[in-house]
Write an enzyme that holds these catalytic residues in place. Structure first.
Site, short mmCIF file in Angstrom:
data_model
loop_
_atom_site.label_atom_id
_atom_site.label_comp_id
_atom_site.label_asym_id
_atom_site.label_seq_id
_atom_site.Cartn_x
_atom_site.Cartn_y
_atom_site.Cartn_z
N TYR A 1 0.64 -1.07 0.06
CA TYR A 1 0.46 -0.49 0.31
C TYR A 1 1.03 0.75 -0.17
CZ TYR A 1 -3.47 3.18 1.66
OH TYR A 1 -3.99 5.10 1.72
N ASP B 1 9.11 2.83 -0.45
CA ASP B 1 8.47 3.23 0.74
C ASP B 1 8.05 2.80 2.26
OD1 ASP B 1 5.75 3.83 2.10
OD2 ASP B 1 4.84 3.96 0.34
N LYS C 1 4.26 8.35 8.84
CA LYS C 1 4.12 8.46 10.26
C LYS C 1 5.39 8.59 11.86
CE LYS C 1 2.52 4.45 8.36
NZ LYS C 1 0.44 3.80 8.73
#
Ligand code: PMP
Length: 430
Positions: A144, A239, A267
């Protein structure tokens, strides 16, 4: 467990917010429960509106590696707020955080702050396209990369097909340049390069996948991606929204010793505030406006409150790298307890773990890609999840997410969690 207040708030929210939530998985749809509405969180604990207290292994889906409301982080946020919450102008804090990222991750020579992981990935792909003058990107099934149009693509029929939209509202034209291959499938990767190498702007990959549950790259997989991208002038984007500053202070790339051309963060880098960042080779990142021709901007980018939270979080991690050892040890204990309970109660289970990230999959198959992840018994996960929540353990309400261990988890938390795992597995047997 009394969840009356959460239930009422959820019912009311559904009238005003789609599904009652601002991000879909929070609605607990796949586990058939009312989500606890959260009142507060401190350390390893999260408390709902009905005063139920849980040991939290979601950690806001990764950012809270130091635990909730860490006193030093909160102090920095407070101080930053007192100086004004947004200026839309450059600040010293942005420079400090940029330098900290660059010092932690050697492949990153220059970095741009944005406000979410989605935005960071979307921008990184635009830059890779601007840099190479090519349009196609390769992504892997089950990874994702946020919800921007071009990345909301799933594999069409068979391997090596162009993506088809994974969401209503995404024109098929938007994903026609997205090629999908299976994670850990070496042959498919080579075939994509055989047919498309000269059209590829970028390969984007989660160096440890976290969004089909935790799936580790097989030995040589990331190396092969690096080799092929280098050979064909394709930009390799890692990523590291989940793995950055989590798998190690230098991220997954530090752990595996592989340098991508670009890296995306989110994050942890924002210490729990809305932040994303993308960075990489200077010649590539110099494509970004106002230096280069690739446009990317943001009113709240580099927000001073978010920068303050990020700086303090990274400072603590940088200066106390024993944290990584502690969270890994605790995650290992959880891994062992899952495997013990699986044997004891005869419940088929596979556990994947990388440092403080782990997933327990209810399947007999080794989980190496999306197909094997999908062999999980989600009905079994659902009962396990319900029993864990009832025992005061707050994990992600989906089989296909990670358990995030934080530095705030202490022995007592781990012991309670192990007892809850045994209880939940004993109930699965019936
Ligand atoms: N990339 C990865 C690997 C992610 O896990 C996520 C979010 N979980 C994103 C990108 C998107 O980040 P955000 O939700 O901040 O937009």
């Amino acid at each position: 467990m009394n969840m009356e207040k959460s239930r009422l708030l959820f019912e009311k929210s559904k009238n005003f917010i789609p599904g009652g939530v601002n991000s879909p998985v929070r609605a607990y749809k796949s586990v058939g429960m009312t989500p606890p509405f959260i009142k507060s969180a401190k350390g390893s604990r999260i408390i709902d509106m009905d005063e139920n207290e849980y040991i939290d292994y979601v950690g806001s889906w990764g950012p809270m590696i130091l635990g909730h409301a860490h006193p030093e982080v909160v102090e920095e946020i407070k101080k930053a707020c007192e100086d004004g919450t947004s200026y839309g102008a450059p600040t010293h804090k942005e420079l400090i955080l940029a330098e900290m990222i660059i010092n932690a991750v050697p492949s990153v020579e220059m970095v741009r702050m944005v406000s979410s992981g989605t935005e960071a990935v979307m921008s990184s792909v635009r830059v890779a396209r601007g840099f190479t003058g090519r349009d196609k990107i390769l992504k892997f099934e089950g990874c994702y990369h946020g919800h921007s149009d071009g990345l909301l693509a799933k594999a069409g029929s068979g391997a090596l097909t162009t993506g088809v939209p994974d969401s209503a509202g995404v024109p098929s034209d938007y994903v026609k340049n997205t090629i999908i291959a299976e994670y850990n499938n070496f042959d498919e990767l080579e075939n994509v390069f055989k047919s498309h190498a000269n059209e590829l702007a970028a390969v984007i990959v989660e160096p440890v996948a976290g969004n089909m549950g935790v799936v580790l790259p097989e030995k040589g997989f990331l190396e092969l991606i690096r080799e092929l991208t280098l050979k064909h002038g394709v930009v390799l984007i890692f990523d590291e929204v989940i793995t950055g500053f989590r798998v190690s202070y230098g991220g997954a790339q530090g752990h595996f010793g592989i340098a991508p051309d670009m890296t995306v963060f989110g994050k942890i880098v924002g210490g729990g505030m809305p932040v994303g960042a993308y960075g990489g080779r200077k010649d590539i990142i110099s494509m970004v406006s106002p230096v280069g021709p690739v446009y990317q901007a943001g009113t709240l980018s580099g927000n001073p409150v978010a920068m303050a939270a990020g700086i303090k979080t990274l400072e603590i991690l940088r200066d106390n790298q024993c944290i990584y050892k502690k969270i890994e040890e605790n995650a290992k204990e959880l891994e062992k307890s899952f495997l013990d309970a699986s044997r004891k109660f005869g419940i088929p289970l596979k556990v994947n773990r990388m440092g403080s990230l782990l997933s327990a999959f209810f399947t007999v198959e080794n989980v190496v890609d999306l197909r094997t992840a999908m062999t999980c018994d989600v009905g079994r996960f659902r009962s396990y999840f319900q029993n864990m929540l009832q025992s005061g353990i707050y994990i992600a309400p989906s089989q296909f997410e990670a358990i995030f261990v934080s530095n705030a988890h202490e022995k007592e938390d781990i012991t309670k969690t192990i007892n809850a795992v045994n209880y939940a597995f004993s109930r699965l047997q019936q």
